[in-house]
Each structure stands twice: as structure tokens, then as C-alpha cells.
Design a protein around this motif. Structure first.
Motif, PDB file in Angstrom:
ATOM      1  N   SER A 159       0.832  -1.205   0.000  1.00  0.00           N
ATOM      2  CA  SER A 159       0.000   0.000   0.000  1.00  0.00           C
ATOM      3  C   SER A 159       0.869   1.259   0.000  1.00  0.00           C
ATOM      4  CB  SER A 159      -0.914   0.009   1.227  1.00  0.00           C
ATOM      5  OG  SER A 159      -1.556   1.263   1.374  1.00  0.00           O
ATOM      6  N   GLU A 160       0.375   2.307  -0.610  1.00  0.00           N
ATOM      7  CA  GLU A 160       1.111   3.572  -0.624  1.00  0.00           C
ATOM      8  C   GLU A 160       1.199   4.206   0.759  1.00  0.00           C
ATOM      9  OE1 GLU A 160      -0.956   6.934  -2.446  1.00  0.00           O
ATOM     10  OE2 GLU A 160      -2.720   5.640  -2.679  1.00  0.00           O
ATOM     11  N   TYR A 161       0.351   3.746   1.692  1.00  0.00           N
ATOM     12  CA  TYR A 161       0.380   4.276   3.054  1.00  0.00           C
ATOM     13  C   TYR A 161       1.255   3.439   3.978  1.00  0.00           C
ATOM     14  CZ  TYR A 161      -3.832   6.217   0.966  1.00  0.00           C
ATOM     15  OH  TYR A 161      -4.718   6.829   0.111  1.00  0.00           O
TER      16      TYR A 161
END
Length: 326
Positions: A159-161
Motif C-alpha cells: 500500500s502507498e500508506y
């Protein structure tokens, strides 16, 4: 009897008419198209009007529960609650979205917002700008945040987070470890040796690579010594000296009061038990780095000013002196 019925009828009609006088016939606002409601909510979010955004998003979800923007509106509602400093509502909205849409493409965003909400929940304005040791406070919100970020990294590692969540987890890990050591130190002062040793062992086993580990090992060694478990005490002390040779060992237990200490009500004649090492808050580190950068910039400015005043005559000489000193 008949006059009584007539009187009751008149009272009933007067009450019904009073309802219309005080807004009983209030007109209901016409239905706003779904796309228009969603655009109004986004516009409110962009202008930081989170109260209006929450109102529009709630209205959108109520009128169009199965519309094309309903799922996205639920995500935006989590963010609006978070930015409007409503942690309980934000967490509830995130849990609801996760429960209703477990396979949604942006469910990682819901987990991230949930963790971020708990992360910021107990950070007050004073704690951000004053050197307050938040590790001594109740870690309930920190535990919730750590759990949400951990779920995000476990289920959605790409995930980009994920990178930001991992950094925040390390901070939370340090804080939770410091809290456990503070509790262990409290037990040491109350001579609760078993409880103190268990807290220290929990830090060593589950919260490794944190600044609180040497304190935890020292507490374990001292507590096991008091319990007569010399082998465990020696093992803890050996691990401490091997991995942290510069650590200064001080007793964490409360010493017996001397005569001078008793006579002066504890003001003189006795040493206070050791306190756990306090991690430097992020705000203090940022201020120290900024001050160091400012001092270096001022030093460079002073050198350039002197060079301009002397037309660079002494520049070569200074470099020669520096090389000679080396």
C-alpha cells in the motif's frame, strides 16, 4: 355533557392549528442530485469547512445509500471526521466501512485513517510544543493505532500508506516500551518484584530495538536478585553488559530511609531511585536540529563577510593554517 364535547373539539382544532403556526407545515427541501451533493461535499473539504462537508456527506449517504458515490462518500466522511477533530466518529466510520466493504480497493486507506485518528487522539497542543513525557500517559489510543497500522502492513504491504504507517509504528513501539518500563519502575518502588520482572521481560521479548530495553534488563536483574533467582538475575545482567556496555546501572527500588532522611522528611540523606530513561520528544529534536543549522549558517555568513572585507587576502592563509593543524 354536550358542551364538554364541543369544548374538547375546539381545543383539538386549536392545537392542530398551532402546529401549523409554529412550523408544522415547513416545506421539505427538494432532492438534490447525487453528483451535485458529492461535488458540494468535496468543495467543502477543499475549503476546510469540515462541518459542512460532514453534513453533505451524511445527506448523500442517507438519500442515495446505493448510489455511485456512496462508497466514496463513506471514505470521505472518515477523513472529514478526522480533520474535524472527532476521533470517536472517525473511528466508528472507519470500522463501519471496513465491515461493509471488506474487499474494497481503498480499504487500506480506511485502516490508515483509523490508525492515524488514534495516533493523533491524545496529542494535545501543549504536548506538541512542551517537553511532556507522553509515555507515562494511558497507552490505550497508542495501542489502537499500533493495531490498525499493523493490520495495514500485514494485509496490504504494498500500500502507498505502508511506509508512513511503518514509521509511526516505530514511534508507537518506543512509546509503549517506555510506558511498560515506567510501570515496572513503579512496581520496583513498591517492592512488587514479580510484577516488575514480568513488565521488564515483556519489553525485552516483545519490544526489542527500543530505547527502553536497557532499563528493562536492569529492572529484571534487580527484581530477580530480590526474589533470590540468581541465575536469571545473572543472565539479565550479562545481556545488559554485553549489548549496552556504556549503560550506567542504578537501583530502581526504594532504599530504606536513613536517620537524616527521616529527620528532614526525605529532603536530605537519601538517593532517589533511578528513573527510566526519557526519550527525547520529536519537537525537541526538531528544535535542536534547527538551532544547529542556524548556527552553521551564521558561521558561514560571518566567514563570507570577513572574506569580503579583506578582499580574500586571508582565505589562502586560513586554509594553510588548517592543513598545518591537521
Amino acid at each position: 355533557m354536550r358542551p364538554l364535547k364541543v369544548l374538547a373539539t375546539l381545543v383539538l382544532f386549536s392545537l392542530l392549528s398551532a402546529c401549523s403556526w409554529f412550523g408544522g407545515d415547513e416545506k421539505v427541501a427538494p432532492d438534490v442530485p447525487e453528483q451535485e451533493l458529492y461535488e458540494e461535499a468535496l468543495s467543502a473539504l477543499e475549503s476546510d469547512n469540515y462541518d459542512l462537508a460532514i453534513e453533505k456527506l451524511q445527506l448523500l449517504e442517507a438519500r442515495y445509500p446505493f448510489g455511485r458515490y456512496s462508497e466514496q462518500a463513506q471514505l470521505e466522511l472518515i477523513y472529514a471526521y478526522f480533520r474535524n477533530y472527532e476521533p470517536a466518529s472517525a473511528s466508528a466510520a472507519a470500522d463501519r466501512f471496513i465491515r461493509l466493504h471488506p474487499n474494497h480497493d481503498n480499504i487500506d486507506y480506511a485502516y490508515y485513517l483509523k490508525g492515524l485518528t488514534a495516533f493523533e487522539q491524545d496529542r494535545s497542543f501543549i504536548a506538541q510544543y512542551l517537553p511532556i513525557d507522553v509515555s507515562q500517559r494511558d497507552p490505550g489510543a497508542a495501542l489502537d493505532s499500533f493495531e490498525s497500522f499493523s493490520t495495514l502492513l500485514t494485509r496490504y504491504p504494498d500500500s502507498e500508506y505502508a511506509p508512513d504507517a511503518q514509521k509511526r509504528m516505530q514511534f508507537l513501539k518506543n512509546r509503549l516500551a517506555a510506558y511498560e518500563v515506567h510501570v515496572a519502575a513503579y512496581y520496583m518502588k513498591r517492592q512488587a518484584w514479580v510484577a516488575a520482572a514480568n513488565r521488564g521481560r515483556y519489553v525485552v521479548e516483545n519490544l526489542q530495538e527500543t530505547p527502553a530495553v536497557p532499563d528493562a534488563l536492569a529492572i529484571m536483574a534487580e527484581a530477580y536478585t530480590e526474589l533470590g533467582m540468581d541465575d536469571l538475575a545473572k543472565n539479565s545482567l550479562d545481556v545488559l553488559q554485553l549489548n549496552f556496555p556504556d549503560y550506567k546501572i542504578r537501583p530502581f527500588k526504594q532504599r530504606s530511609a536513613t536517620l537524616l532522611q527521616t529527620a528532614t522528611f526525605g529532603l536530605l540523606g537519601g538517593d532517589e531511585p533511578a528513573e527510566p530513561a526519557r526519550p527525547i520528544p520529536l519537537a525537541d529534536r526538531q528544535r535542536a536540529d534547527a538551532a544547529e543549522a542556524e548556527a552553521e549558517e551564521a558561521k558561514q555568513e560571518e566567514r563570507s563577510w570577513f572574506s569580503r572585507m579583506t578582499f580574500g587576502v586571508f582565505d589562502d592563509e586560513d586554509e594553510t593554517v588548517q592543513k598545518t593543524d591537521r
